[in-house]
Design a protein around this motif. Structure first.
Motif, PDB file in Angstrom:
ATOM      1  N   LEU A   1       0.832  -1.208   0.000  1.00  0.00           N
ATOM      2  CA  LEU A   1       0.000   0.000   0.000  1.00  0.00           C
ATOM      3  C   LEU A   1       0.863   1.253   0.000  1.00  0.00           C
ATOM      4  CD1 LEU A   1      -2.790  -1.102   2.492  1.00  0.00           C
ATOM      5  CD2 LEU A   1      -3.020  -0.780   0.019  1.00  0.00           C
ATOM      6  N   GLU A   2       1.870   1.286   0.863  1.00  0.00           N
ATOM      7  CA  GLU A   2       2.745   2.461   0.938  1.00  0.00           C
ATOM      8  C   GLU A   2       3.539   2.654  -0.349  1.00  0.00           C
ATOM      9  OE1 GLU A   2       5.078   1.816   4.468  1.00  0.00           O
ATOM     10  OE2 GLU A   2       3.460   2.540   5.776  1.00  0.00           O
ATOM     11  N   ASN A   3       4.060   1.573  -0.913  1.00  0.00           N
ATOM     12  CA  ASN A   3       4.856   1.705  -2.128  1.00  0.00           C
ATOM     13  C   ASN A   3       4.014   2.047  -3.345  1.00  0.00           C
ATOM     14  OD1 ASN A   3       7.006   1.007  -0.448  1.00  0.00           O
ATOM     15  ND2 ASN A   3       8.055   0.017  -2.142  1.00  0.00           N
ATOM     16  N   THR A   4       2.796   1.536  -3.400  1.00  0.00           N
ATOM     17  CA  THR A   4       1.911   1.920  -4.502  1.00  0.00           C
ATOM     18  C   THR A   4       1.648   3.419  -4.450  1.00  0.00           C
ATOM     19  OG1 THR A   4       0.941  -0.286  -4.646  1.00  0.00           O
ATOM     20  CG2 THR A   4      -0.359   1.528  -5.555  1.00  0.00           C
ATOM     21  N   ALA A   5       1.387   3.948  -3.254  1.00  0.00           N
ATOM     22  CA  ALA A   5       1.208   5.393  -3.099  1.00  0.00           C
ATOM     23  C   ALA A   5       2.501   6.130  -3.450  1.00  0.00           C
ATOM     24  CB  ALA A   5       0.767   5.725  -1.676  1.00  0.00           C
ATOM     25  N   GLY A   6       3.631   5.573  -3.058  1.00  0.00           N
ATOM     26  CA  GLY A   6       4.921   6.194  -3.360  1.00  0.00           C
ATOM     27  C   GLY A   6       5.206   6.258  -4.845  1.00  0.00           C
ATOM     28  N   TRP A   7       4.907   5.183  -5.563  1.00  0.00           N
ATOM     29  CA  TRP A   7       5.138   5.190  -7.010  1.00  0.00           C
ATOM     30  C   TRP A   7       4.145   6.110  -7.725  1.00  0.00           C
ATOM     31  CZ3 TRP A   7       9.682   4.497  -8.333  1.00  0.00           C
ATOM     32  CH2 TRP A   7      10.489   3.526  -7.753  1.00  0.00           C
ATOM     33  N   ALA A   8       2.936   6.205  -7.223  1.00  0.00           N
ATOM     34  CA  ALA A   8       1.975   7.172  -7.794  1.00  0.00           C
ATOM     35  C   ALA A   8       2.501   8.595  -7.598  1.00  0.00           C
ATOM     36  CB  ALA A   8       0.603   7.008  -7.151  1.00  0.00           C
ATOM     37  N   ASN A   9       3.092   8.861  -6.428  1.00  0.00           N
ATOM     38  CA  ASN A   9       3.681  10.171  -6.162  1.00  0.00           C
ATOM     39  C   ASN A   9       4.860  10.433  -7.097  1.00  0.00           C
ATOM     40  OD1 ASN A   9       5.939  11.773  -4.468  1.00  0.00           O
ATOM     41  ND2 ASN A   9       3.885  12.523  -3.970  1.00  0.00           N
ATOM     42  N   PHE A  10       5.721   9.439  -7.283  1.00  0.00           N
ATOM     43  CA  PHE A  10       6.847   9.551  -8.212  1.00  0.00           C
ATOM     44  C   PHE A  10       6.360   9.952  -9.603  1.00  0.00           C
ATOM     45  CE2 PHE A  10       8.925   7.078 -11.640  1.00  0.00           C
ATOM     46  CZ  PHE A  10      10.186   7.670 -11.662  1.00  0.00           C
ATOM     47  N   LEU A  11       5.334   9.250 -10.099  1.00  0.00           N
ATOM     48  CA  LEU A  11       4.808   9.520 -11.440  1.00  0.00           C
ATOM     49  C   LEU A  11       4.197  10.921 -11.537  1.00  0.00           C
ATOM     50  CD1 LEU A  11       3.228   6.027 -12.142  1.00  0.00           C
ATOM     51  CD2 LEU A  11       5.192   7.032 -13.350  1.00  0.00           C
ATOM     52  N   ALA A  12       3.425  11.318 -10.536  1.00  0.00           N
ATOM     53  CA  ALA A  12       2.811  12.651 -10.556  1.00  0.00           C
ATOM     54  C   ALA A  12       3.879  13.743 -10.497  1.00  0.00           C
ATOM     55  CB  ALA A  12       1.830  12.792  -9.396  1.00  0.00           C
ATOM     56  N   CYS A  13       4.890  13.545  -9.660  1.00  0.00           N
ATOM     57  CA  CYS A  13       5.965  14.530  -9.553  1.00  0.00           C
ATOM     58  C   CYS A  13       6.768  14.617 -10.850  1.00  0.00           C
ATOM     59  CB  CYS A  13       6.881  14.188  -8.379  1.00  0.00           C
ATOM     60  SG  CYS A  13       6.125  14.459  -6.762  1.00  0.00           S
ATOM     61  N   MET A  14       7.014  13.473 -11.474  1.00  0.00           N
ATOM     62  CA  MET A  14       7.736  13.469 -12.741  1.00  0.00           C
ATOM     63  C   MET A  14       6.932  14.180 -13.821  1.00  0.00           C
ATOM     64  SD  MET A  14       9.511  10.365 -14.924  1.00  0.00           S
ATOM     65  CE  MET A  14       8.095   9.316 -14.824  1.00  0.00           C
ATOM     66  N   LYS A  15       5.646  13.910 -13.888  1.00  0.00           N
ATOM     67  CA  LYS A  15       4.773  14.560 -14.871  1.00  0.00           C
ATOM     68  C   LYS A  15       4.786  16.074 -14.678  1.00  0.00           C
ATOM     69  CE  LYS A  15       0.013  14.557 -16.623  1.00  0.00           C
ATOM     70  NZ  LYS A  15       0.285  14.211 -18.024  1.00  0.00           N
ATOM     71  N   ALA A  16       4.604  16.522 -13.439  1.00  0.00           N
ATOM     72  CA  ALA A  16       4.570  17.960 -13.154  1.00  0.00           C
ATOM     73  C   ALA A  16       5.884  18.628 -13.553  1.00  0.00           C
ATOM     74  CB  ALA A  16       4.272  18.198 -11.674  1.00  0.00           C
ATOM     75  N   PHE A  17       7.005  17.961 -13.247  1.00  0.00           N
ATOM     76  CA  PHE A  17       8.298  18.557 -13.580  1.00  0.00           C
ATOM     77  C   PHE A  17       8.569  18.534 -15.081  1.00  0.00           C
ATOM     78  CE2 PHE A  17      12.820  18.227 -14.478  1.00  0.00           C
ATOM     79  CZ  PHE A  17      13.192  19.505 -14.074  1.00  0.00           C
ATOM     80  N   LEU A  18       8.401  17.368 -15.716  1.00  0.00           N
ATOM     81  CA  LEU A  18       8.741  17.269 -17.135  1.00  0.00           C
ATOM     82  C   LEU A  18       7.810  18.102 -18.012  1.00  0.00           C
ATOM     83  CD1 LEU A  18       9.676  13.493 -17.516  1.00  0.00           C
ATOM     84  CD2 LEU A  18      11.215  15.457 -17.300  1.00  0.00           C
ATOM     85  N   GLU A  19       6.538  18.173 -17.665  1.00  0.00           N
ATOM     86  CA  GLU A  19       5.598  18.927 -18.492  1.00  0.00           C
ATOM     87  C   GLU A  19       5.575  20.419 -18.173  1.00  0.00           C
ATOM     88  OE1 GLU A  19       1.660  17.242 -18.572  1.00  0.00           O
ATOM     89  OE2 GLU A  19       2.399  15.268 -19.166  1.00  0.00           O
ATOM     90  N   TYR A  20       5.729  20.784 -16.892  1.00  0.00           N
ATOM     91  CA  TYR A  20       5.501  22.176 -16.483  1.00  0.00           C
ATOM     92  C   TYR A  20       6.637  22.793 -15.674  1.00  0.00           C
ATOM     93  CZ  TYR A  20       0.865  20.661 -17.794  1.00  0.00           C
ATOM     94  OH  TYR A  20      -0.202  20.140 -18.480  1.00  0.00           O
ATOM     95  N   GLY A  21       7.676  22.024 -15.345  1.00  0.00           N
ATOM     96  CA  GLY A  21       8.778  22.552 -14.552  1.00  0.00           C
ATOM     97  C   GLY A  21       8.438  22.779 -13.086  1.00  0.00           C
ATOM     98  N   ILE A  22       7.361  22.168 -12.622  1.00  0.00           N
ATOM     99  CA  ILE A  22       6.909  22.331 -11.239  1.00  0.00           C
ATOM    100  C   ILE A  22       7.528  21.241 -10.371  1.00  0.00           C
ATOM    101  CG2 ILE A  22       4.897  22.264  -9.708  1.00  0.00           C
ATOM    102  CD1 ILE A  22       3.252  23.264 -12.142  1.00  0.00           C
TER     103      ILE A  22
END
Length: 146
Positions: A112-133
């Motif tokens: 459960l914790e790692n699934t949430a962690g990988w979802a966070n990784f993906l969201a953070c990567m998307k925000a940075f790569l697409e918008y620099g956030i």
């Protein structure tokens, strides 16, 4: 029965940019880790540090297929595999799978914790790569040991 942690997200960037965003520590330190001893490369070991934890994490058994997949071990019981798929609109589908833990009560918490962690990784990567956030900046200060 082995447990798996999974996450999938589409990023509106070409596959080569997403791949570079994962293997290049200059990019990854903008959205996921705070330090890396080097680039992710087949056969190489690196050390990652996260801003919210004092520990350093050895990343071993790295296997890279350029613009296709990245796999590594950071927990002796699991293998992390990140696969990339180029989509017709020049975006990239990113899938993360971490597996290998035996089914038991403690490992149910892990999945459960790692699934949430990988979802966070993906969201953070998307925000940075697409918008620099940088979504992680300040997000986990509450976890620092006082």
């Amino acid at each position: 029965m082995k447990l798996e942690s999974n996450g999938t997200l589409q990023i509106q960037k070409p596959i080569n940019e997403v791949f570079e965003g994962i293997v290049n520590p200059e990019k990854m330190t903008k959205y996921f880790i705070s330090e890396s001893s080097g680039k992710l490369e087949t056969g190489k070991n690196v050390i990652w540090k996260f801003p919210e934890f004092p520990d350093k994490f050895p990343i071993k058994d790295i296997k890279i297929e350029t613009n296709r997949s990245i796999s590594f071990v950071w927990d002796p019981d699991t293998v992390v595999t990140i696969t990339l798929e180029a989509l017709p609109d020049n975006s990239t589908l990113v899938k993360v799978n971490e597996n290998g833990k035996e089914f038991n009560e403690d490992n149910l918490k892990w999945v459960l914790e790692n699934t949430a962690g990988w979802a966070n990784f993906l969201a953070c990567m998307k925000a940075f790569l697409e918008y620099g956030i940088q979504l992680r900046k300040g997000a986990f200060e509450f976890m620092r040991k006082k």
